[in-house]
Enzyme design. Structure first.
Site, short mmCIF file in Angstrom:
data_model
loop_
_atom_site.label_atom_id
_atom_site.label_comp_id
_atom_site.label_asym_id
_atom_site.label_seq_id
_atom_site.Cartn_x
_atom_site.Cartn_y
_atom_site.Cartn_z
N ASP A 155 -0.07 -7.56 1.33
CA ASP A 155 0.35 -6.16 1.45
C ASP A 155 1.87 -6.04 1.51
O ASP A 155 2.41 -5.28 2.31
CB ASP A 155 -0.28 -5.50 2.67
N THR A 210 2.96 -2.69 9.51
CA THR A 210 1.99 -2.62 8.42
C THR A 210 0.77 -1.77 8.72
O THR A 210 0.32 -1.00 7.87
CB THR A 210 1.53 -4.05 8.05
N ALA A 211 0.19 -1.88 9.91
CA ALA A 211 -1.10 -1.22 10.14
C ALA A 211 -1.26 -0.91 11.62
O ALA A 211 -0.56 -1.44 12.48
CB ALA A 211 -2.25 -2.13 9.68
N ILE A 212 -2.23 -0.04 11.89
CA ILE A 212 -2.60 0.28 13.27
C ILE A 212 -4.11 0.22 13.39
O ILE A 212 -4.85 0.39 12.41
CB ILE A 212 -2.10 1.68 13.70
N LEU A 227 -5.73 -26.29 -2.22
CA LEU A 227 -6.13 -27.69 -2.10
C LEU A 227 -7.54 -27.93 -2.63
O LEU A 227 -7.89 -29.04 -2.99
CB LEU A 227 -6.06 -28.14 -0.64
N GLY A 228 -8.35 -26.85 -2.66
CA GLY A 228 -9.72 -27.00 -3.13
C GLY A 228 -10.68 -27.38 -2.00
O GLY A 228 -11.53 -28.26 -2.16
N ILE A 229 -10.53 -26.70 -0.86
CA ILE A 229 -11.41 -26.97 0.28
C ILE A 229 -11.96 -25.66 0.83
O ILE A 229 -11.36 -24.61 0.69
CB ILE A 229 -10.68 -27.71 1.41
N MET A 230 -13.16 -25.75 1.42
CA MET A 230 -13.71 -24.66 2.21
C MET A 230 -13.61 -25.09 3.67
O MET A 230 -13.97 -26.23 4.02
CB MET A 230 -15.17 -24.41 1.84
N HIS A 248 0.81 -1.21 0.00
CA HIS A 248 0.00 0.00 0.00
C HIS A 248 0.85 1.27 0.00
O HIS A 248 0.36 2.35 -0.34
CB HIS A 248 -0.98 0.01 1.19
N ASN A 285 5.20 4.84 9.09
CA ASN A 285 5.95 3.69 9.59
C ASN A 285 5.75 2.46 8.72
O ASN A 285 6.50 1.49 8.83
CB ASN A 285 5.52 3.34 11.02
N SER A 286 4.71 2.46 7.90
CA SER A 286 4.38 1.28 7.11
C SER A 286 5.59 0.85 6.27
O SER A 286 6.20 1.66 5.59
CB SER A 286 3.21 1.58 6.17
#
Length: 457
Positions: free
Chosen positions: A138, A228-230, A267-270, A108, A211-212
């Site tokens: 990110d 990365t984030a706050i 893998l093809g799984i939920m 970002h 800081n990112s």
């Protein structure tokens, strides 16, 4: 007996020094009343030069939301007139490979950049090129041509523990290199909705805008994460910051350097989290893991023999606490890698070996769906998308400028949730519903944080 305040201070300093001197692994160059005062300065002298400041410049195209409405344009006979403006940004980066000039930062930070200038600790300013980016985590890798660079040493972020001391280094608010300290507040933070693959280190070391992409290091000056984030209510730091673990970041960096992109596997799984209620229903004592809710026919998981109701406890001998950790573990593996899953099935623990397959998204060109959609391309929501498992729809993969689809108001990144009030969850469903539609197409669009209807005639 009255204690001299200066003596009390001396005792406190001695105790503090004894407690952290071995961790800091630093010399004690300053004395107060003859007692050594601990300092992180020697470690920072070595580490700060490995962190760089980034300044970016780019262009964004803007237009009034009214001009996205084809009825408004037609009624007032107004052509689309997008407006272009320049944007500037600030951030940080960490030198990981001094010899090749590779710098790791957040995606970002450089997302809209046409120009990226890197400022080193010694004041040198260098133009950087983008090696590769990965919006799903990110992360981005940059390259500069320079001699005398300093690379940061790397720690094992899997060895971090809550309460470990850490130091954040970066360029907050463009002030220049700044150092803040704190502890690891939590590990394995996910479900925040910021990225597709989340496994954050949480820290109370102050992290602010700018800081990112900077470094989170331990007291030996070894990199443990990329800031990365706050979490904030007003834009400032409230003591809840997040960093990407360096182990994950290095895996992404390897992909980006080798391929220019991340070639994720599937893998093809939920899957879903193993809750205490589900554990009781399955009759198993474990309360942490990932439950396979669906196995895609013909997928790598299907070929390996995985079944609905299997509970995954470990992947390649690493514990899996929830569905997010399983998704991270599989999504960061290279295509073709063999993975061993420790699974509970019918109260028996078994091992299943599967080969990670490539993520293939079904796509279709808009012109094949009708003249009103010409110039756009549509695709399924894949496992590396931040929308995967959270929303059902069809993704607008691309839109050619000036095309009928662009004039109709579609934009790249839009999600089509329904067509003529009929939900669509795949490209095939989109094709079928549009084929059954008449002259009008009423699209329910989700864009960024909002949603609206778009009528195409």
């Amino acid at each position: 007996m009255r204690l001299n305040p200066r003596h009390v201070l001396s005792v406190f300093v001695v105790l503090f020094a004894l407690g952290v001197a071995s961790l800091a692994n630093a010399g004690l160059p300053v004395e107060v009343d003859g007692e050594p005062l601990p300092s992180l300065a020697p470690m920072l002298d070595r580490t700060v030069p490995t962190v760089v400041n980034l300044a970016t410049r780019g262009r964004v195209v803007e237009q009034s939301p009214l001009l996205d409405d084809p009825f408004f344009r037609r009624f007032f006979d107004m052509p689309q007139a997008p407006r272009e403006r320049q944007v500037q940004g600030l951030g940080s980066g960490v030198i990981l490979d001094a010899e090749r000039g590779f710098i790791l930062t957040n995606y970002h930070v450089i997302r809209r950049a046409d120009e990226i200038v890197v400022t080193l600790h010694d004041g040198r300013r260098l133009d950087a090129e983008v090696v590769g980016t990965d919006p799903a985590t990110d992360l981005a890798v940059l390259r500069v041509e320079a001699k005398g660079l300093n690379a940061v040493p790397v720690a094992d972020s899997d060895a971090l523990k809550v309460g470990d001391f850490v130091v954040a280094i970066g360029n907050p608010f463009g002030l220049g290199q700044t150092v803040t300290s704190g502890i690891v507040s939590a590990l394995g933070r996910s479900g925040l909705g910021m990225e597709s693959y989340e496994d954050f280190i949480q820290t109370d070391a102050s992290i602010n805008p700018g800081n990112s992409g900077g470094a989170l290091v331990n007291l030996r000056g070894e990199l443990v994460g990329i800031n990365t984030a706050i979490l904030t209510r007003g834009g400032g730091n409230i003591g809840i910051g997040f960093a990407i673990p360096v182990n994950m970041a290095l895996q992404i960096m390897d992909h980006l350097v080798e391929y220019g992109e991340v070639r994720r596997g599937r893998l093809g799984i939920m899957v879903q989290d193993l809750t205490p209620d589900l554990a009781q229903a399955f009759g198993i004592p474990q309360t942490q893991g990932a439950v396979i809710a669906q196995v895609e026919p013909g997928s790598a998981a299907d070929r390996a023999g995985l079944k609905e109701g299997d509970v995954v406890l470990r992947v390649n001998e690493r514990s899996v606490r929830n569905s997010a950790e399983l998704r991270n573990a599989i999504g960061l593996l290279r295509v073709g890698t063999e993975v061993v899953l420790d699974v509970v099935r019918d109260n028996r623990r078994i091992e299943v070996t599967a080969e990670v397959a490539e993520i293939r998204a079904a796509t279709v060109e808009g012109r094949r769906l009708g003249r009103r959609l010409e110039g756009a391309a549509f695709g399924d929501i894949t496992e590396d998308s931040p929308h995967y498992g959270r929303v059902q729809g069809v993704l607008v993969v691309s839109v050619e400028s000036g095309s009928p689809a662009a004039r109709a108001g579609l934009r790249e990144g839009d999600l089509i949730l329904s067509v003529n009030r009929q939900p669509v969850a795949s490209v095939e469903e989109l094709r079928r519903v549009i084929g059954d539609a008449g002259q009008r197409l009423l699209l329910n669009i989700r864009r960024d944080e909002g949603a609206f209807f778009l009528l195409l005639q």
